[in-house]
Design an enzyme around this catalytic site. Structure first.
Site, PDB file in Angstrom:
ATOM      1  CB  SER A  58      40.482  45.306  29.528  1.00 46.83           C
ATOM      2  OG  SER A  58      40.156  43.933  29.675  1.00 46.83           O
ATOM      3  CD  GLN A 102      50.261  43.758  36.497  1.00 48.35           C
ATOM      4  OE1 GLN A 102      50.432  43.062  35.500  1.00 48.35           O
ATOM      5  NE2 GLN A 102      51.249  44.155  37.264  1.00 48.35           N
ATOM      6  CG  ASN A 103      41.819  42.622  32.527  1.00 47.76           C
ATOM      7  OD1 ASN A 103      40.997  43.503  32.315  1.00 47.76           O
ATOM      8  ND2 ASN A 103      42.069  41.650  31.679  1.00 47.76           N
ATOM      9  CD  GLN A 104      44.864  48.996  31.269  1.00 51.23           C
ATOM     10  OE1 GLN A 104      44.438  48.939  30.117  1.00 51.23           O
ATOM     11  NE2 GLN A 104      45.968  49.644  31.584  1.00 51.23           N
TER      12      GLN A 104
END
Length: 169
Positions: free
Chosen positions: A138, A38-40
């Site tokens: 992020s 889920q880290n962008q």
């Protein structure tokens, strides 16, 4: 629990250094920068480098960043932190980011991925004249959506090595 950062990922042609705070539990477990799905980070960097980094194997992601003059590291060398939130970081020992920065002859800017990285990184870079860019985190814990964050991250594009062809692979 004492947690430690990874070694820097840089090359002699690094023009932009992106600094996070300290890897989260998922990243530490997998020994990879920005491993949490889920880290962008990889999605935010894709338009910057002109390539979909998110779909690449990890080593290819790093190679694509290095080929475009982008390095990675963390502001925090080690700290105590239960879980993965930056708010829980205690007893910080900083990385020597100033020494790394001065060792990179083409370095033009340092970007901070999130407020914690910017806060501690700015202190560690005191006295070093280099452009600094604060970015929205992020992290999936930073609730601002990807589309809202992207314009800030797009500000990194001028530091990417120009004239390189895009690898379709």
């Amino acid at each position: 629990m004492l947690k430690s950062s990874f070694p820097p990922v840089v090359a002699p042609n690094t023009r932009l250094l992106v600094l996070g705070s300290l890897p989260g539990d998922r990243s530490l477990a997998e020994a990879r920068y920005y491993a949490h799905p889920q880290n962008q980070f990889w999605r935010l960097m894709s338009p910057v480098v002109g390539r979909d980094l998110h779909t690449l194997p990890y080593e290819d992601r790093l190679a694509a960043l290095l080929a475009r003059g982008i390095g990675l590291w963390d502001v925090v060398a080690s700290a105590h932190r239960p879980g993965s939130t930056d708010a829980a970081i205690r007893d910080i020992a900083g990385n020597d980011i100033a020494a790394l920065a001065t060792s990179l002859p083409e370095l033009q800017a340092i970007a901070f991925n999130g407020a914690t990285a910017a806060k501690h990184g700015t202190r560690l870079l005191a006295g070093l004249e280099i452009e600094r860019i604060a970015l929205p985190s992020s992290s999936p814990l930073h609730t601002v959506g990807l589309a809202a964050k992207q314009p800030a991250w797009d500000a990194l594009k001028p530091f990417v090595i120009p004239g390189l062809s895009r690898d379709p692979g």
